[in-house]
Enzyme design. Structure first.
Site, PDB file in Angstrom:
ATOM      1  N   HIS A   6       0.855  -1.142   0.117  1.00  0.00           N
ATOM      2  CA  HIS A   6       0.070   0.014   0.019  1.00  0.00           C
ATOM      3  C   HIS A   6       0.862   1.344   0.031  1.00  0.00           C
ATOM      4  O   HIS A   6       1.643   1.514   1.039  1.00  0.00           O
ATOM      5  CB  HIS A   6      -1.080   0.109   1.265  1.00  0.00           C
ATOM      6  CG  HIS A   6      -1.822   1.242   1.327  1.00  0.00           C
ATOM      7  ND1 HIS A   6      -1.922   1.998   2.179  1.00  0.00           N
ATOM      8  CD2 HIS A   6      -2.831   1.406   0.495  1.00  0.00           C
ATOM      9  CE1 HIS A   6      -2.834   2.863   2.135  1.00  0.00           C
ATOM     10  NE2 HIS A   6      -3.368   2.636   1.193  1.00  0.00           N
ATOM     11  N   HIS A  47      -0.263  10.983  -2.049  1.00  0.00           N
ATOM     12  CA  HIS A  47      -1.664  10.809  -1.658  1.00  0.00           C
ATOM     13  C   HIS A  47      -2.317  12.060  -1.266  1.00  0.00           C
ATOM     14  O   HIS A  47      -3.440  11.869  -1.465  1.00  0.00           O
ATOM     15  CB  HIS A  47      -1.268   9.798  -0.284  1.00  0.00           C
ATOM     16  CG  HIS A  47      -2.839   9.447   0.052  1.00  0.00           C
ATOM     17  ND1 HIS A  47      -3.429  10.164   1.136  1.00  0.00           N
ATOM     18  CD2 HIS A  47      -3.440   8.511  -0.074  1.00  0.00           C
ATOM     19  CE1 HIS A  47      -4.362   9.524   1.441  1.00  0.00           C
ATOM     20  NE2 HIS A  47      -4.621   8.552   0.770  1.00  0.00           N
TER      21      HIS A  47
END
Ligand code: G3P
Ligand code: MG
Length: 229
Positions: A6, A47
């Protein structure tokens, strides 16, 4: 159990950097998940919309030009990579899950992937395109029907996985907070795989395996592999 690193191996390295992606390749993760925004007609791998958590920059991503962004330190001397750099590094060695974070990313992505197929030999069958922005995924489906879609949701919709089936997705990518038997059953009945984020402990990973989940996103992919040995 399919294990996605991730944001790369973000538990040990700065998230969404080439170092974290390389670490995922080194530990033979089955897949790597990264997040992308459009900046100056390029897709950059980061992100947050704000820069302060993961870089030494301040303020909003949208207020920076690409050259300015590339001067920032994204941790341990790493730079914010472009999607192109990640595609070049991964080179079809595992599944690459590209999560579209911002507006205006779908057309740009498809254009870039055509170029990558021609110039880097990117194999589209190794790609999974996901987003919480479902109209963007619909756009991908129209522009490039051969790209696999992972329909993200942080909620349990009233009609469960109907949205993912409608998008022609191959998977429904769910938050660990709400995933339950009913959601997994509905996904299976529609022929969808179930991937769950973000799973960083063994107990939860085993619970999800027992639920029939197909894969997890973990910040610790190397450790996650050992949980299922
Ligand atoms: O794609 C799984 C997961 O990354 C979605 O949430 O906020 O970590 O991008 P987020
Ligand atoms: Mg993500």
């Amino acid at each position: 159990m399919f294990i996605f690193a991730h944001r790369g191996v973000s538990g040990h390295f700065p998230e969404n950097t080439l170092k974290a992606v390389q670490a995922a390749l080194d530990c033979d993760a089955d897949g790597i998940e990264i997040d992308v925004y459009a900046v100056d007609g390029e897709l950059v791998v980061i992100h947050d919309r704000e820069l302060n958590r993961t870089t030494n920059g301040t303020g909003e991503l949208e207020d920076y030009s690409l050259p300015q962004l590339q001067q920032l330190d994204a941790g341990q001397g790493e730079k914010i990579p472009t999607l192109w750099q990640v595609l070049k590094l991964v080179q079809n060695r595992c599944v690459l899950n590209i999560e579209l974070k911002g507006h205006n990313t779908a057309e740009l992505l498809v254009k870039l992937l055509h170029k990558a197929r021609g110039e880097l030999g990117t194999d589209w069958s190794t790609l999974l395109i996901s987003s919480f922005h479902h109209p963007l995924l619909q756009q991908i489906r129209t522009l490039a029907p051969e790209l696999a879609i992972g329909a993200l949701t942080a909620s349990i919709p009233l009609d469960y996985c109907a949205f993912a089936a409608e998008l022609g997705a191959v998977s429904v990518n769910c938050d660990r907070a709400f995933i339950d038997e009913r959601m997994v059953k509905d996904a299976k009945e529609r022929g969808l795989k179930v991937f769950v984020y973000t799973v960083n402990n063994e107990r939860e990973a085993i619970r999800l395996q027992q639920l029939g989940v197909d894969g997890i996103f973990s910040n610790f992919p190397h450790e996650a592999k050992s949980w299922f040995d």
